[in-house]
Design an enzyme around this catalytic site. Structure first.
Site, PDB file in Angstrom:
ATOM      1  N   CYS A 134     -49.780  71.374   3.638  1.00  0.00           N
ATOM      2  CA  CYS A 134     -49.078  71.940   4.803  1.00  0.00           C
ATOM      3  C   CYS A 134     -49.319  73.451   4.895  1.00  0.00           C
ATOM      4  O   CYS A 134     -50.092  74.018   4.108  1.00  0.00           O
ATOM      5  CB  CYS A 134     -47.590  71.618   4.777  1.00  0.00           C
ATOM      6  SG  CYS A 134     -46.782  71.857   6.392  1.00  0.00           S
ATOM      7  N   ASP A 205     -38.932  73.041   2.547  1.00  0.00           N
ATOM      8  CA  ASP A 205     -38.016  73.117   3.698  1.00  0.00           C
ATOM      9  C   ASP A 205     -36.576  73.141   3.220  1.00  0.00           C
ATOM     10  O   ASP A 205     -35.761  73.893   3.732  1.00  0.00           O
ATOM     11  CB  ASP A 205     -38.278  71.956   4.657  1.00  0.00           C
ATOM     12  CG  ASP A 205     -39.572  72.200   5.408  1.00  0.00           C
ATOM     13  OD1 ASP A 205     -40.624  71.769   4.929  1.00  0.00           O
ATOM     14  OD2 ASP A 205     -39.535  72.898   6.434  1.00  0.00           O
TER      15      ASP A 205
HETATM   16  C1  RUB Z   1     -43.588  73.180   7.462  1.00  0.00           C
HETATM   17  C2  RUB Z   1     -43.474  72.919   6.011  1.00  0.00           C
HETATM   18  C3  RUB Z   1     -43.644  74.089   5.073  1.00  0.00           C
HETATM   19  C4  RUB Z   1     -42.268  74.653   4.751  1.00  0.00           C
HETATM   20  C5  RUB Z   1     -42.360  76.003   4.018  1.00  0.00           C
HETATM   21  O1  RUB Z   1     -43.206  72.049   8.245  1.00  0.00           O
HETATM   22  O2  RUB Z   1     -43.188  71.826   5.565  1.00  0.00           O
HETATM   23  O3  RUB Z   1     -44.239  73.673   3.865  1.00  0.00           O
HETATM   24  O4  RUB Z   1     -41.555  74.861   5.954  1.00  0.00           O
HETATM   25  O5  RUB Z   1     -42.934  76.977   4.845  1.00  0.00           O
HETATM   26  P1  RUB Z   1     -43.218  72.168   9.858  1.00  0.00           P
HETATM   27  P2  RUB Z   1     -42.642  78.556   4.594  1.00  0.00           P
HETATM   28  O6  RUB Z   1     -44.600  72.580  10.260  1.00  0.00           O
HETATM   29  O7  RUB Z   1     -42.857  70.776  10.314  1.00  0.00           O
HETATM   30  O8  RUB Z   1     -42.164  73.181  10.263  1.00  0.00           O
HETATM   31  O9  RUB Z   1     -43.002  78.799   3.159  1.00  0.00           O
HETATM   32  O10 RUB Z   1     -43.556  79.261   5.548  1.00  0.00           O
HETATM   33  O11 RUB Z   1     -41.200  78.790   4.890  1.00  0.00           O
END
Ligand code: RUB
Length: 316
Positions: A134, A205
């Site tokens: 991701c 998340d």
């Molecule tokens: C994004 C996702 C990321 C976390 C952490 O999911 O799963 O791994 O949000 O991101 P989506 P960060 O695209 O569905 O929002 O470290 O940038 O907070």
């Protein structure tokens, strides 16, 4: 999931739509946009009744919180701003203090990511072959920092179906100077067996008080495979990713999004489609969660959540 309204001229509704439609996405960015939206509600309020303003802020926060259910940063960020509104003695004071608090929140998140990158460095060696899943700014920042400090580090970034956040993560890593290769999600086992993957790093998340991780769907598969191949798995996550709601046993809601993100149902007669977009990785598959305060072992997540959020009021 509430249905989408036609394009709205209401700025608050626009922020909610941008989060819901994933124009604003990634847990950290969602939190930042939520605090800015509440600050705007305060500055747009022209009256002098602080109680009425607080009610407006609470209603706005509830609306924003409904945009996406899984990333707890959204509710943690809104609660922090609602605490600030409670402190304000007058509407004028709230008009001044909320934008400052929103700015401070954004800075805190950015600073936290820098600290996380430094704290995560101990988990990377020269020649490390990292796999990430991701688009996570926290995990990406840690990998990029490690690439500066460790010789010969390289990374694999999964495509991350169906929304393909890997197509954001991989170029972001390349831009930061990381030697990065994109693979499809189903090539993770192959990459672990054949490409020398030596460490998995993902973002979060939500992290529950039991140390379990909720992150982009597929994270669990990556973690299970990492265990199978004896590859350590770490999480990079700011404090705000930890959920105070889970202290009382409240379950983390896993969002299921429109099936059209997966395929056009009309082209697949007789086929049902499902689109869960996060999954739960049990703490036993996680070596450590790297926060701005240092590494937290999954078994210690409950104590950490209690220390950070124990006394805080959960407004939304
Ligand atoms: C994004 C996702 C990321 C976390 C952490 O999911 O799963 O791994 O949000 O991101 P989506 P960060 O695209 O569905 O929002 O470290 O940038 O907070």
């Amino acid at each position: 999931m509430p249905s989408l309204d036609p394009i709205s001229s209401d700025p608050l509704e626009q922020v909610r739509r941008d989060i819901q439609t994933m124009k604003t996405r990634g847990a950290g960015e969602i939190g930042k946009s939520a605090v800015n939206a509440l600050a705007t509600v305060a500055t747009n309020y022209k009256g002098d009744d602080v109680a009425a303003l607080r009610n407006q802020l609470l209603a706005a926060a509830k609306l924003l919180a409904s945009a996406r259910p899984t990333a707890v940063t959204l509710r943690n960020a809104l609660n922090a701003l609602l605490d600030e509104a409670q402190e304000a003695k007058t509407a004028e004071q709230a008009r001044k203090s909320l934008p400052k608090a929103a700015q401070a929140y954004g800075k805190r998140v950015d600073d936290a990511k820098q600290k996380i990158a430094r704290n995560a460095l101990a988990y990377f060696r020269d020649g490390e072959v990292v796999l990430t899943h991701c688009h996570s700014t926290a995990a990406g920042g840690a990998i990029a920092y490690a690439a500066q400090k460790r010789k010969g580090l390289s990374a694999f970034s999964t495509e991350t179906r169906p929304f393909k956040q890997g197509l954001i993560q991989a170029p972001a890593l390349a831009k930061a100077g990381v030697d990065v290769t994109l693979i499809v999600d189903s090539a993770v086992a192959y990459a672990m067996e054949n490409y020398g993957v030596s460490r998995v790093v993902v973002g979060a998340d939500t992290i529950g008080a039991d140390g379990s991780l909720y992150n982009k769907v597929g994270t669990r598969q990556v973690a299970e495979l990492a265990r199978r191949f004896h590859i350590p798995f770490i999480v990079c996550a700011e404090r705000d990713k930890f959920s105070p709601y889970t202290l009382s046993g409240e379950p983390v809601v896993v969002e299921e999004r429109a099936v059209t993100e997966v395929a056009d149902p009309a082209s697949l007669p007789g086929v049902r489609i499902k689109n869960p977009v996060f999954d739960r990785t049990p703490g036993e598959l996680i070596e450590a969660i790297i926060t701005e305060d240092g590494p937290v072992k999954p078994a210690d997540a409950g104590a950490y959540v209690r220390r950070i959020f124990g006394e805080r009021k959960l407004w939304v």
